[in-house]
Scaffold this motif. Structure first.
Motif, mmCIF file in Angstrom:
data_model
loop_
_atom_site.group_PDB
_atom_site.id
_atom_site.type_symbol
_atom_site.label_atom_id
_atom_site.label_comp_id
_atom_site.label_asym_id
_atom_site.label_seq_id
_atom_site.Cartn_x
_atom_site.Cartn_y
_atom_site.Cartn_z
ATOM 1 N N VAL A 260 -6.395 9.210 -1.573
ATOM 2 C CA VAL A 260 -7.349 8.154 -1.903
ATOM 3 C C VAL A 260 -8.623 8.751 -2.472
ATOM 4 O O VAL A 260 -9.234 8.189 -3.358
ATOM 5 C CB VAL A 260 -7.662 7.311 -0.650
ATOM 6 C CG1 VAL A 260 -8.675 6.236 -0.961
ATOM 7 C CG2 VAL A 260 -6.386 6.684 -0.125
ATOM 8 N N ARG A 261 -9.034 9.921 -1.960
ATOM 9 C CA ARG A 261 -10.253 10.573 -2.414
ATOM 10 C C ARG A 261 -9.908 11.935 -3.020
ATOM 11 O O ARG A 261 -10.151 12.979 -2.428
ATOM 12 C CB ARG A 261 -11.221 10.744 -1.255
ATOM 13 C CG ARG A 261 -11.608 9.439 -0.605
ATOM 14 C CD ARG A 261 -12.599 9.618 0.511
ATOM 15 N NE ARG A 261 -12.105 10.577 1.507
ATOM 16 C CZ ARG A 261 -12.898 11.219 2.357
ATOM 17 N NH1 ARG A 261 -14.178 11.031 2.348
ATOM 18 N NH2 ARG A 261 -12.392 12.045 3.237
ATOM 19 N N PRO A 262 -9.347 11.959 -4.218
ATOM 20 C CA PRO A 262 -8.908 13.235 -4.797
ATOM 21 C C PRO A 262 -10.064 14.181 -5.090
ATOM 22 O O PRO A 262 -9.875 15.385 -5.169
ATOM 23 C CB PRO A 262 -8.191 12.816 -6.075
ATOM 24 C CG PRO A 262 -8.722 11.473 -6.398
ATOM 25 C CD PRO A 262 -9.072 10.832 -5.095
ATOM 26 N N TYR A 263 -11.269 13.661 -5.247
ATOM 27 C CA TYR A 263 -12.401 14.530 -5.544
ATOM 28 C C TYR A 263 -12.698 15.485 -4.399
ATOM 29 O O TYR A 263 -13.204 16.577 -4.606
ATOM 30 C CB TYR A 263 -13.649 13.706 -5.881
ATOM 31 C CG TYR A 263 -14.030 12.696 -4.833
ATOM 32 C CD1 TYR A 263 -14.857 13.038 -3.781
ATOM 33 C CD2 TYR A 263 -13.545 11.396 -4.891
ATOM 34 C CE1 TYR A 263 -15.203 12.123 -2.815
ATOM 35 C CE2 TYR A 263 -13.896 10.462 -3.933
ATOM 36 C CZ TYR A 263 -14.720 10.833 -2.894
ATOM 37 O OH TYR A 263 -15.063 9.921 -1.948
ATOM 38 N N VAL A 264 -12.357 15.092 -3.162
ATOM 39 C CA VAL A 264 -12.575 15.977 -2.025
ATOM 40 C C VAL A 264 -11.615 17.154 -2.112
ATOM 41 O O VAL A 264 -12.016 18.308 -1.953
ATOM 42 C CB VAL A 264 -12.401 15.218 -0.692
ATOM 43 C CG1 VAL A 264 -12.464 16.164 0.491
ATOM 44 C CG2 VAL A 264 -13.440 14.131 -0.571
ATOM 45 N N ALA A 265 -10.350 16.878 -2.375
ATOM 46 C CA ALA A 265 -9.367 17.945 -2.500
ATOM 47 C C ALA A 265 -9.691 18.841 -3.688
ATOM 48 O O ALA A 265 -9.550 20.061 -3.608
ATOM 49 C CB ALA A 265 -7.963 17.356 -2.643
ATOM 50 N N ALA A 266 -10.158 18.266 -4.786
ATOM 51 C CA ALA A 266 -10.488 19.052 -5.970
ATOM 52 C C ALA A 266 -11.672 19.979 -5.688
ATOM 53 O O ALA A 266 -11.684 21.138 -6.113
ATOM 54 C CB ALA A 266 -10.801 18.130 -7.142
ATOM 55 N N ALA A 267 -12.655 19.503 -4.963
ATOM 56 C CA ALA A 267 -13.819 20.337 -4.631
ATOM 57 C C ALA A 267 -13.404 21.504 -3.743
ATOM 58 O O ALA A 267 -13.851 22.628 -3.936
ATOM 59 C CB ALA A 267 -14.889 19.492 -3.951
ATOM 60 N N LYS A 268 -12.532 21.225 -2.777
ATOM 61 C CA LYS A 268 -12.060 22.299 -1.896
ATOM 62 C C LYS A 268 -11.236 23.317 -2.685
ATOM 63 O O LYS A 268 -11.335 24.516 -2.456
ATOM 64 C CB LYS A 268 -11.232 21.724 -0.753
ATOM 65 C CG LYS A 268 -12.070 20.994 0.274
ATOM 66 C CD LYS A 268 -11.210 20.443 1.391
ATOM 67 C CE LYS A 268 -12.059 19.681 2.393
ATOM 68 N NZ LYS A 268 -11.246 19.087 3.453
ATOM 69 N N ALA A 269 -10.417 22.841 -3.618
ATOM 70 C CA ALA A 269 -9.610 23.741 -4.431
ATOM 71 C C ALA A 269 -10.506 24.618 -5.308
ATOM 72 O O ALA A 269 -10.247 25.817 -5.463
ATOM 73 C CB ALA A 269 -8.638 22.942 -5.296
ATOM 74 N N GLN B 131 -13.708 31.548 -4.359
ATOM 75 C CA GLN B 131 -13.677 32.569 -3.308
ATOM 76 C C GLN B 131 -12.600 33.613 -3.619
ATOM 77 O O GLN B 131 -12.841 34.814 -3.452
ATOM 78 C CB GLN B 131 -13.403 31.903 -1.969
ATOM 79 C CG GLN B 131 -13.484 32.843 -0.792
ATOM 80 C CD GLN B 131 -13.254 32.120 0.529
ATOM 81 O OE1 GLN B 131 -12.747 31.001 0.547
ATOM 82 N NE2 GLN B 131 -13.617 32.746 1.620
ATOM 83 N N ASP B 132 -11.441 33.178 -4.084
ATOM 84 C CA ASP B 132 -10.374 34.116 -4.439
ATOM 85 C C ASP B 132 -10.789 35.012 -5.600
ATOM 86 O O ASP B 132 -10.509 36.216 -5.599
ATOM 87 C CB ASP B 132 -9.092 33.356 -4.804
ATOM 88 C CG ASP B 132 -8.451 32.682 -3.595
ATOM 89 O OD1 ASP B 132 -8.817 33.040 -2.452
ATOM 90 O OD2 ASP B 132 -7.602 31.791 -3.806
#
Length: 78
Positions: A38-47, A53-54
């Motif tokens: 429902v909130r893909p922007y949260v997953a995109a920010a974490k990715a 970091q990688d």
């Protein structure tokens, strides 16, 4: 001559508080693990954060590798 009159301060607007005793069944998908759908922007920010970091980790590993190579080859000693 006009005298200044003091107006009483305007009271702030009242807000209605709404209390929810339970989450309606239709909203449960928004609250659980599937909320990323429902909130893909949260997953995109974490990715993006993980990717940054990688990248930084790889840069540091390469810098350490170069330093180790340099130091094991004499390290500039004469």
């Amino acid at each position: 001559m006009l005298a200044a009159t003091a107006w009483p301060p305007k009271a702030p607007a009242r807000r209605r508080l709404v209390r929810v005793h339970g989450v309606p069944p239709g909203l449960l998908p928004l609250c659980g693990e599937g909320s990323g759908l429902v909130r893909p922007y949260v997953a995109a920010a974490k990715a993006r954060q993980r990717a940054a970091q990688d990248t930084r980790r790889r840069e540091l590993e390469e810098a350490v590798r170069r330093l180790n190579t340099w130091s094991s080859g004499g390290g500039g000693r004469r």
